[in-house]
Design an enzyme around this catalytic site. Structure first.
Site, PDB file in Angstrom:
ATOM      1  N   ASP A 101       5.617  -0.788 -10.943  1.00  0.00           N
ATOM      2  CA  ASP A 101       7.177  -1.094  -9.900  1.00  0.00           C
ATOM      3  C   ASP A 101       6.890  -2.772  -9.593  1.00  0.00           C
ATOM      4  O   ASP A 101       5.865  -3.285 -10.436  1.00  0.00           O
ATOM      5  CB  ASP A 101       6.803  -0.692  -9.322  1.00  0.00           C
ATOM      6  CG  ASP A 101       5.849  -0.084  -7.976  1.00  0.00           C
ATOM      7  OD1 ASP A 101       4.906  -0.373  -8.242  1.00  0.00           O
ATOM      8  OD2 ASP A 101       5.845   0.240  -7.748  1.00  0.00           O
ATOM      9  N   TYR A 250       1.431   4.759   0.065  1.00  0.00           N
ATOM     10  CA  TYR A 250       0.484   4.556   0.253  1.00  0.00           C
ATOM     11  C   TYR A 250      -0.524   4.668   1.416  1.00  0.00           C
ATOM     12  O   TYR A 250      -0.565   3.936   2.575  1.00  0.00           O
ATOM     13  CB  TYR A 250      -0.032   3.581  -0.600  1.00  0.00           C
ATOM     14  CG  TYR A 250      -0.265   3.012  -2.098  1.00  0.00           C
ATOM     15  CD1 TYR A 250      -1.570   3.313  -2.587  1.00  0.00           C
ATOM     16  CD2 TYR A 250       0.744   2.930  -2.893  1.00  0.00           C
ATOM     17  CE1 TYR A 250      -1.461   2.963  -3.769  1.00  0.00           C
ATOM     18  CE2 TYR A 250       1.188   1.860  -3.655  1.00  0.00           C
ATOM     19  CZ  TYR A 250      -0.070   2.221  -4.819  1.00  0.00           C
ATOM     20  OH  TYR A 250      -0.140   1.882  -5.681  1.00  0.00           O
ATOM     21  N   GLU A 468       1.263   6.174 -15.822  1.00  0.00           N
ATOM     22  CA  GLU A 468       1.363   4.599 -14.873  1.00  0.00           C
ATOM     23  C   GLU A 468       0.628   4.006 -15.102  1.00  0.00           C
ATOM     24  O   GLU A 468      -1.025   4.586 -15.337  1.00  0.00           O
ATOM     25  CB  GLU A 468       2.020   5.375 -13.313  1.00  0.00           C
ATOM     26  CG  GLU A 468       2.148   3.695 -12.690  1.00  0.00           C
ATOM     27  CD  GLU A 468       3.246   4.754 -11.644  1.00  0.00           C
ATOM     28  OE1 GLU A 468       3.584   3.028 -10.812  1.00  0.00           O
ATOM     29  OE2 GLU A 468       3.480   4.848 -10.763  1.00  0.00           O
TER      30      GLU A 468
END
Length: 993
Positions: A101, A250, A468
């Site tokens: 991202d 996170y 990812e």
């Protein structure tokens, strides 16, 4: 595994050594011990080029760079997010995008930088041997320069740029992001000891890396690290409580105790100040314990959240104390041979498997710790075990697994080709599944998350758990590679990376919209599919080339050709301009208006249609029009396809297609002049026509002269004006000088009578005169052209011309007032109450109505509820049609489906797009002044939301059938429309122009 023996050691002697025999004996004993110790360490096979893998891992961090790029080696990356921090008055550009991202999450970024620097400190020789130390330092400088920008005050640190929700809602390249990117911080009132402590650790570790070759920069980093650690220590708090947007991505689950120990250790290593070591030892007891026991946690792994396991290793390395060694070995034993009967899960193929999300990240971070600790382990057996574990995990990642596949993009066999990474995908459709279906860039060196616990894996871009990539995934991985370069060698690739060859980026597609005896109409689509890098251009222009030879043969010139568009407000265009006048090759240049935003941000956003028509006057004979010899006509038919003969120019540069090639010159063979004689009154003018033969002669230029300027003058275009009574000869000469023709002009001493022509209009429309001016000599032919060219009537003229032709030609013999009466069009609300209806023979009940209203030149067909639609025996259910009996004046393209019919309607060649979602009609789209709704009875709340997630309009509604929202004050862009009720909601994207 290979075991390396140094058999030559048995022959080592020590001649000429001035030592006692017993000393020689002791030295031989020492050498024997070293030999036994080295043989006890399992050695990996050098089946992989670790230097190449490290080289590519360093390049991965360049793919993650944000901001203004300098010396980036990837030709598909460019500047991006140059306004970061502008919302808070700071320059927060730079740093790394977190993963696939484009959010800059400061917490994992700082951990990645710390672990990368640790690898450079511990395994420096491997970085140097592979030629990657300069790239490691460049990557560390990139991240730490950003941390310096983010540390705007002693107790203030900007810890995130970009909103996770709005960022993740769009799929495209970093270079063309359009969403707002808010900035988030921690400070004394909203502290984040974990974030500040980790950033302090990163800057302290980097200061060690730069201490020798850039002491000034090293000192700057250390100064920031000291301030940040003081901030972390003095103002306690969990950063994800202050930066709440980070909590969904996170969250600091382990709290900040580990970062206070971790940061103190790195400040001790950077400064040598015992106070930091004492603080680390003091805070060590605050690290978490395993379950309800009194022993330190050992069943998880080193990653962005919990640094405890790195603290065990570092303190064991620094102090040699038994406590830290026991904690370190308990952790490493759990990952290798097991501890107290408990051992981490291994896949059948041998991967130590902690968690499905980033499994390889955890195994390789632990491998890094194992390699750092191995030399100080409490036994040679443990040293061997830990080292062997690191070797096995790395080899699994590089290809020694049941799939015989590498999990590093661009390295080894059968590597991942579709990582979950927006910019690497190079997408123009705002869809991670494409188009394009394939990933356009190779994301060299990126370690993907890894396989499932049964060693299975699918290379799918949409699988962000297994596929990812992330900055922290590559940090420990890079350190392990550097160690193995030092141990087993390897050679970095030369001339790496080579620039990628750009794929198709800007291009045109076209189809024939309409053809007739005097015209050709094209629908031309311009596309922006850029990815090398993705970019937004300032101007887009295409050219339509036509050959007017048949028109010239019929007596027409380029000025007689009429160019028009059906997309007013989208593009501007020129009249026909000469490309090769000698061969009658002309073109119109069509340029998108500057406010048309063409960008690779979505299927609709990445393309724009322009409908262009080129024609002769309607009364021209069919013989004057033949498109088959037109350059741009070649290969164009009724289906949309690539159109290389309609070249595209972006920012003034030809980027797609071909222009007509050079044509062999055609010599002039003669010239004629018409009329060859004429009579003029004083001050009267007439135009002489010079015709150069042949019609396709290369040089069509001529010059004019008169035998007596006092009798008649002639202009450069052949306009002759009578000056005084007498006779003059007008001569035309071809530019090559080879041919002439003459016309005799007689001027009589009599003034010509002049009259005026005035026009007026009723309704929406306009009338133009040719020749312009409005005052004409008696007998002059004047052409009036109505725009639009339908639904009008000329009245009030004198002469024989019909009032329904367009253009209208009249002979001026008196003052004329000519009126063009256009049908006046009103804009009523949607509905059926007072509008024309058409009865259609339905086969179920024999009758039915379609309601229509007009707005300018656009017609709407409203909804009609029916189970099926059969008209005149033809079933139109679930079909598109433009040939129904319901058609009124224009072309309706109507979609009929069971139970309800909605329409995308066209009128006089123009169209309006309507959104149909769950039987709610939203129009127009794009919108400019207002947005209208129909069929919203099921909803009670309407909201408009911008791309940052901010609600800019909200309205409670009742059960009314229609709603109009004014758009005044809302800036152009892409927006989300949300309609809600207690039971349901719908969301749709629309555009404000």
């Amino acid at each position: 595994m290979e075991v390396i023996f140094i058999s030559q050691w048995k022959d080592i002697a020590f001649p000429k050594l001035n030592v006692k025999p017993q000393s020689i004996f002791l030295m031989r004993k020492l050498m024997t011990f070293i030999l036994i110790y080295l043989v006890s360490i399992p050695m990996a096979s050098a089946q992989y080029n670790y230097a190449e893998a490290l080289q590519k891992s360093m390049l991965f961090y360049e793919a993650q760079q944000s901001g203004e790029l300098n010396n980036n080696r990837l030709n598909w990356r460019d500047d991006s997010a140059l306004d970061d921090g502008s919302d808070v008055g700071h320059d927060l550009t730079g740093g790394w995008y977190d993963a696939g991202d484009h959010v800059k999450f400061g917490f994992p970024m700082a951990f990645s930088a710390t672990l990368l620097a640790w690898g450079g400190i511990e395994f420096e020789d491997g970085y140097v041997a592979s030629g990657q130390m300069e790239y490691l330092k460049s990557n560390l400088r990139w991240a730490n320069d950003y941390f310096i920008k983010c540390h705007t005050a002693p107790n203030e640190l900007w810890g995130q740029v970009g909103n996770g929700g709005t960022d993740h809602a769009w799929w495209g390249s970093a270079e063309v992001m359009q969403m707002e990117r808010p900035s988030y911080k921690i400070d004394a009132s909203s502290p984040g000891s974990d974030l500040a402590g980790e950033t302090a650790a990163a800057m302290a570790a980097a200061s060690i890396i730069f201490q020798d070759d850039d002491p000034s920069y090293s000192s700057t980093l250390l100064s920031h690290a000291i301030e940040l650690y003081d901030f972390a220590d003095n103002y306690r708090g969990v950063y994800s409580d202050a930066i709440t947007d980070a909590a969904g991505y996170y969250r600091s689950f382990s709290g900040y105790a580990d970062e206070l120990v971790w940061g103190a250790i790195w400040l001790y290593k950077a400064t040598g100040d015992e106070a930091y070591l004492n603080k680390a030892i003091s805070y060590y007891e605050n690290l978490s314990n395993e379950g309800q026991s009194t022993i330190k946690s050992y069943k998880w792994g080193l990653a962005w959240d919990d640094k405890s396991y790195g603290c065990y290793i570092l303190l064991a390395q620094i102090t040699g104390d038994t406590e830290y060694k026991q904690d370190a070995e308990r952790h490493l034993d759990y990952w290798t041979t097991g501890y107290d009967g408990d051992r981490i899960t291994y896949t059948p193929g041998g991967l130590a498997y902690l968690d499905v999300w980033g499994a390889l990240r955890y195994s390789l971070n632990t491998s890094f710790l194992a390699l750092v600790y191995s030399p100080i382990a409490t036994s040679s057996t443990k040293s061997s075990t830990y080292y062997d574990f690191a070797v096995s995990q790395m080899e699994y990642a590089l290809g020694d697994n049941p799939r015989n596949s590498s999990y590093v993009c661009g390295f080894g066999n059968n590597f991942p080709e579709n990582p979950h990474h927006r910019t690497a995908h190079g997408c123009w459709s705002n869809n991670q599944n494409g188009p394009p279906e394939f990933t356009r860039h190779t994301l060299y060196g990126a370690l993907v998350g890894g396989p499932n616990n049964d060693d299975s894996y699918e290379d799918e871009r949409s699988n962000y758990i297994n596929n990812e990539v992330a900055c922290d995934y590559n940090a420990g991985f890079s350190g392990v590679l550097a160690k193995f370069v030092d141990d087993f060698g390897g050679t970095a690739l030369s001339n790496f990376p080579t620039p990628e060859t750009p794929g198709e980026e800007f291009f045109t597609e076209a189809k024939l919209n309409a053809e007739g005896g005097t015209h050709t109409e094209y629908a031309v689509w311009i596309y922006n599919h850029t990815a090398w890098p993705s970019r937004i251009a300032d101007s887009h222009t295409f050219r339509l080339f036509i050959d007017i030879s048949e028109g010239v043969s019929a007596g027409y010139s380029a000025s007689d050709y009429i160019v028009s568009t059906n997309n007013s407000g989208v593009a501007t265009f020129t009249p026909l301009m000469a490309w090769d006048a000698g061969n009658n090759i002309y073109y119109t240049e069509v340029t998108l208006n500057s406010d048309i935003f063409l960008w690779p941000g979505g299927q609709g956003e990445s393309r724009q249609e322009v409908q262009m028509r080129v024609r002769l006057p309607y009364d021209a004979p069919n013989s004057a029009w033949d498109p088959t010899n037109d350059w741009s006509y070649q290969g164009v038919n009724g289906s949309l396809s690539k159109s290389p003969n309609i070249p595209l120019y972006v920012d003034g540069e030809l980027v797609f297609g071909d222009e007509p090639g050079p044509v062999d010159p055609v010599d002039v063979t003669g010239v004629t002049l018409s009329p060859n004689s004429t009579e003029l009154r004083l001050n009267q003018s007439a135009t002489l026509i010079a015709t150069v033969a042949p019609a396709n002669a290369t040089n069509q230029g001529v010059s004019w002269s008169t035998s007596d300027n006092s009798v008649a003058t002639v202009s450069s275009t052949g306009v002759v004006t009578g000056i005084s009574e007498g006779t003059a000869t007008i001569t035309v000469t071809t530019d090559d000088g080879g041919y002439t023709a003459t016309s005799e002009i007689t001027v009589i001493d009599e003034e010509v009578e002049q009259f005026t022509v005035t026009t007026s209009t009723i309704g929406t429309g306009s009338v133009s005169l040719s020749p312009t001016g409005g005052t004409y000599d008696a007998g002059t032919m004047v052409t009036l052209t109505a725009n639009p060219g339908s639904n009008y009537q000329f009245t009030g003229w004198s002469g024989d011309a019909s009032g329904t032709t367009n253009p209208l030609t009249v002979t001026v013999n008196s003052d004329l007032v000519i009126t063009a009466s256009f049908e006046e069009i009103t804009v009523p609300p949607l509905g059926c109450e007072s509008y024309e209806t058409i009865s259609l023979p339905f086969d179920n009940d024999g009758s039915g109505d379609f309601c229509w209203v007009t707005s300018g030149n656009i017609s709407f067909i409203n909804s009609w509820n029916l189970d099926e639609l059969t008209i005149n025996g033809v079933d139109y259910t679930n079909t598109w049609s433009n040939s129904l009996p319901a058609r009124i004046d224009g072309n309706y393209y109507i979609h009929y489906s069971a139970s309800v019919a909605w329409a995308h309607a066209e009128f006089n060649g123009s169209s309006v797009a309507m959104i149909n979602n769950d039987q709610m009609l939203i129009y127009p789209n794009p919108a400019s002044e207002e947005l209208r709704f129909k069929g919203i009875t099921e909803y009670n709340l309407i909201s408009i939301i911008d791309t940052s997630g901010k609600t800019i309009y909200e309205k409670q509604i009742d059960s009314s059938e229609e709603l109009t929202i004014p758009l005044n004050g809302i800036k152009p862009g892409v927006y989300i429309l949300k309609a809600q009720s207690a039971q349901k909601e719908i969301v749709k994207q629309f555009i404000i122009e």
